[in-house]
Design a protein around this motif. Structure first.
Motif, PDB file in Angstrom:
ATOM      1  N   SER A   1      -3.697   0.883 -11.178  1.00 49.30           N
ATOM      2  CA  SER A   1      -3.932  -0.414 -10.537  1.00 49.30           C
ATOM      3  C   SER A   1      -3.754  -0.336  -9.018  1.00 49.30           C
ATOM      4  CB  SER A   1      -3.021  -1.482 -11.136  1.00 49.30           C
ATOM      5  OG  SER A   1      -1.681  -1.122 -10.898  1.00 49.30           O
ATOM      6  N   GLY A   2      -2.772   0.438  -8.562  1.00 50.00           N
ATOM      7  CA  GLY A   2      -2.569   0.561  -7.123  1.00 50.00           C
ATOM      8  C   GLY A   2      -3.732   1.276  -6.470  1.00 50.00           C
ATOM      9  N   LEU A   3      -4.181   2.345  -7.115  1.00 51.72           N
ATOM     10  CA  LEU A   3      -5.310   3.103  -6.570  1.00 51.72           C
ATOM     11  C   LEU A   3      -6.561   2.226  -6.526  1.00 51.72           C
ATOM     12  CD1 LEU A   3      -6.192   6.037  -5.678  1.00 51.72           C
ATOM     13  CD2 LEU A   3      -7.236   6.147  -7.930  1.00 51.72           C
ATOM     14  N   ARG A   4      -6.719   1.464  -7.602  1.00 51.17           N
ATOM     15  CA  ARG A   4      -7.870   0.562  -7.684  1.00 51.17           C
ATOM     16  C   ARG A   4      -7.855  -0.411  -6.496  1.00 51.17           C
ATOM     17  NH1 ARG A   4     -10.505  -0.264 -12.555  1.00 51.17           N
ATOM     18  NH2 ARG A   4      -8.774   0.670 -13.672  1.00 51.17           N
ATOM     19  N   ALA A   5      -6.693  -0.984  -6.227  1.00 57.57           N
ATOM     20  CA  ALA A   5      -6.583  -1.957  -5.133  1.00 57.57           C
ATOM     21  C   ALA A   5      -6.882  -1.284  -3.790  1.00 57.57           C
ATOM     22  CB  ALA A   5      -5.190  -2.578  -5.125  1.00 57.57           C
TER      23      ALA A   5
ATOM     24  N   ARG B   1       0.827  -1.198   0.000  1.00 59.36           N
ATOM     25  CA  ARG B   1       0.000   0.000   0.000  1.00 59.36           C
ATOM     26  C   ARG B   1       0.866   1.256   0.000  1.00 59.36           C
ATOM     27  NH1 ARG B   1      -3.382  -0.422   4.920  1.00 59.36           N
ATOM     28  NH2 ARG B   1      -4.588   1.214   4.037  1.00 59.36           N
ATOM     29  N   ARG B   2       2.035   1.165   0.599  1.00 57.05           N
ATOM     30  CA  ARG B   2       2.926   2.330   0.656  1.00 57.05           C
ATOM     31  C   ARG B   2       3.320   2.814  -0.733  1.00 57.05           C
ATOM     32  NH1 ARG B   2       2.324   3.986   5.032  1.00 57.05           N
ATOM     33  NH2 ARG B   2       2.133   2.421   6.601  1.00 57.05           N
ATOM     34  N   THR B   3       3.320   1.882  -1.689  1.00 57.63           N
ATOM     35  CA  THR B   3       3.800   2.269  -3.014  1.00 57.63           C
ATOM     36  C   THR B   3       2.765   3.061  -3.797  1.00 57.63           C
ATOM     37  OG1 THR B   3       2.983   0.269  -4.018  1.00 57.63           O
ATOM     38  CG2 THR B   3       5.224   0.187  -3.159  1.00 57.63           C
ATOM     39  N   ILE B   4       1.520   3.081  -3.288  1.00 55.56           N
ATOM     40  CA  ILE B   4       0.470   3.753  -4.043  1.00 55.56           C
ATOM     41  C   ILE B   4       0.562   5.244  -3.801  1.00 55.56           C
ATOM     42  CG2 ILE B   4      -2.022   4.005  -4.292  1.00 55.56           C
ATOM     43  CD1 ILE B   4      -2.092   1.117  -3.044  1.00 55.56           C
TER      44      ILE B   4
ATOM     45  N   PRO C   1      -4.121   9.434 -11.089  1.00 54.76           N
ATOM     46  CA  PRO C   1      -2.898   8.701 -10.738  1.00 54.76           C
ATOM     47  C   PRO C   1      -2.082   8.353 -11.981  1.00 54.76           C
ATOM     48  CG  PRO C   1      -4.837   7.302 -10.506  1.00 54.76           C
ATOM     49  CD  PRO C   1      -5.343   8.662 -10.824  1.00 54.76           C
ATOM     50  N   ASN C   2      -0.785   8.174 -11.773  1.00 57.36           N
ATOM     51  CA  ASN C   2       0.070   7.775 -12.888  1.00 57.36           C
ATOM     52  C   ASN C   2      -0.261   6.372 -13.350  1.00 57.36           C
ATOM     53  OD1 ASN C   2       1.424  10.202 -12.802  1.00 57.36           O
ATOM     54  ND2 ASN C   2       2.863   9.457 -11.254  1.00 57.36           N
ATOM     55  N   GLU C   3      -0.544   5.529 -12.381  1.00 58.81           N
ATOM     56  CA  GLU C   3      -1.022   4.192 -12.762  1.00 58.81           C
ATOM     57  C   GLU C   3      -2.193   3.857 -11.851  1.00 58.81           C
ATOM     58  OE1 GLU C   3      -0.475   1.142 -10.993  1.00 58.81           O
ATOM     59  OE2 GLU C   3       0.403   2.154  -9.251  1.00 58.81           O
TER      60      GLU C   3
END
Ligand SMILES: Cc1ncc(COP(=O)(O)O)c(C=O)c1O
Length: 515
Positions: free
Chosen positions: A31-35, A6-9, A27-29
């Motif tokens: 998938s992390g935000l989605r998760a 989660r820290r990487t998001i 967001p730049n990507e």
């Protein structure tokens, strides 16, 4: 999701000045935000599913309270960190109204459907001040349903607003325009001596509405109540006659359908007749009562509401729509629009395109920009159906009666008002006013049961309001032992026993209040 993932998001794209290219806040990507978003939704549902297991309320510890003085953050941090802070510092320390043993104030509990609707509404980010789009059509649909519930004409006008305080304010503004004509909007009230009437049990927001509209809170005549807490209509007639004698200008009567202190309901039929005879605007504050009209058993209590010129009520109370969602319904759409419409070039209606679709909410109330509050109302009513919401109100009233019966059977407790709907007012007999307040605070801090206090006949009373769709018989049954336990802890067994003897004698002379 592991916390290291989660820290990487991050939602924090590097600022342009620092060499970052994209000024967009997306967001730049994704998938992390989605998760993380899925995680948040799961957390909310888990919390709702397990809400009963936790305390009703917990005080904010000093370190959490003290943490709210950060300087303006100039640079963003990963959303996962922000969410961690939310989980630590916000989520555990809210009002507690989602919990089935929250009886403190007339607060709805919310639903999982409402959570989803809020999410969808913010996803759309529609500005519902005006223009021709589906969210406005959805709001109009909600107003039509509200009119149907209240027995008002299908073409009644209205708005979804923050709450009944604002709905009452909107009604006072329309009534003021109806009394003085549209010129009042340009010239103000001048020397006109408008006066309004409501029962002494009226919610404070009605006086505030008169204050805000420049009429002055003193222009609200508080009419005494009968023993059931309803307006004494003979006294209303006398007050209007006395004001006319003094060349005052009566313009508005506010009936209460579910008073904030005791749940009392005015005789709306009688008040409607007075208003018709005297040519006064008849407004009803049905903040929580209105939704009880969805129950066939409770609906007759509100007879006469269908004769109102306007009705204010909340969806965020008994309809369990998440905060905030109130409603104003107005019988005369033209009168409603006349009280608020404006002409500004940048808000000009057009015959077609996005600027079509008259009237817009901006011409029916004080706000221009407004969110899509109606979605959570529409979705709640569609998903549960009106009957099920009526059942919630009906069950709340049964639980209130159950508690009232338990109080009537307990010599250490005195019931202080009839139970007409969902509110029970009572006193811990051996205690003075301060002790009632202390018991309420002790129980809140212990987190077992939340009650509030109010004042009836000059005495502080404990107040239990049943609104929550999650409350059941066991929750209602928890109130009496909790109060007795708190009283005992405060006074000590000796004092209580001595007073119980006294209480018993007095109660024999003066039987407990029955409805
Ligand atoms: C009878 C009554 N009127 C008005 C209000 C104010 O409603 P809101 O808090 O939604 O503005 C309340 C709130 O409980 C109420 O009980």
């Amino acid at each position: 999701m592991a916390s290291s993932d989660r820290r990487t998001i991050t939602t924090d794209a590097p600022p342009a000045a620092a060499g970052g290219a994209d000024p967009s806040l997306d967001p730049n990507e994704w998938s992390g935000l989605r998760a993380l978003g899925h995680q948040m939704l799961d957390d909310v549902f888990n919390e709702l599913q397990g809400i009963r297991a936790g305390p009703v309320w917990r005080p904010m510890p000093d370190d959490v309270r003290g943490a709210w003085s950060d300087a303006l953050p100039r640079v963003g941090v990963p959303l996962a960190d922000v969410y961690d802070e939310y989980q630590r510092s916000i989520a555990p320390y809210t009002v507690g109204n989602r919990h089935p043993r929250f009886f403190g104030w007339v607060h709805g509990a919310g639903t999982a459907v409402g959570v989803l609707a809020e999410m969808l509404a913010s996803g759309l980010n529609a500005n519902c001040g005006g223009r021709d789009h589906a969210p406005i059509a959805c709001e109009r649909q909600v107003i039509r349903w509200a009119a149907e519930m209240l027995g008002l004409p299908r073409d009644s006008s209205g708005l979804v607003v923050t709450g009944t305080s604002v709905a009452n304010l909107v009604a006072v503004i329309i009534a003021r325009s109806a009394a003085l004509g549209p010129a009042v909007r340009r010239d103000g009230i001048g020397e006109s001596k408008l006066v309004a009437y409501a029962s002494a049990a009226v919610h404070l927001c009605v006086g505030r509405a008169l204050d805000i509209t420049g009429l002055g809170a003193r222009a609200l005549r508080l009419i005494p109540c009968d023993t059931a807490g309803a307006m004494d209509v003979a006294a209303l007639r006398a007050a209007i006659a006395a004001d006319r004698e003094r060349d005052m200008l009566p313009f508005l009567v506010v009936g209460t359908a579910g008073s904030v202190d005791t749940g009392a309901i005015d005789d709306l039929e009688e008040i409607a007749s007075v208003c018709a005879e005297q040519r006064l605007w008849f407004h009803v504050d049905a903040a929580f009562g209105a939704i009880a009209m969805l129950s066939a058993a409770l609906r007759p209590l509100f007879a006469g509401i269908e004769r109102a010129d306007s009705v204010a009520f909340d969806f965020h109370k008994w309809a369990q729509v998440p905060y905030d969602a109130g409603c104003i319904v107005v019988r005369d759409p033209a009168g409603h629009e006349a009280a608020f419409s404006h002409q500004a070039a940048y808000l000009k209606y057009q015959m077609r395109g996005l600027a079509a679709g008259r009237p817009w909410p901006v011409d029916l109330g004080p706000e221009l920009s407004r969110g899509f509050r109606a979605l959570k109302v529409w979705m709640t009513i569609k998903a549960f159906g009106a009957n099920r919401l009526g059942n919630v109100a009906e069950r709340s009233c049964l639980l209130a009666r159950r508690l009232a019966a338990a109080i009537d059977n307990e010599p250490l407790l005195d019931r202080m008002a009839p139970v007409q709907l969902n509110i029970v007012c009572f006193r811990y007999r051996p205690g003075d006013d301060e002790l009632q307040t202390a018991i309420a605070a002790d129980l809140q801090e212990a987190g077992d049961v939340v009650l509030s206090t109010t004042n009836i006949g000059g005495r502080t009373v404990l107040r239990a309001a049943f609104v929550n769709h999650r409350s059941d018989e066991g929750d209602a049954d928890a109130v009496v032992p909790a109060v007795l336990g708190a009283g005992l802890r405060r006074l000590g067994a000796g004092a209580v026993a001595a007073d119980q003897h006294l209480a018993h004698q007095i109660n024999l002379d003066r039987p407990p209040l029955r409805d």
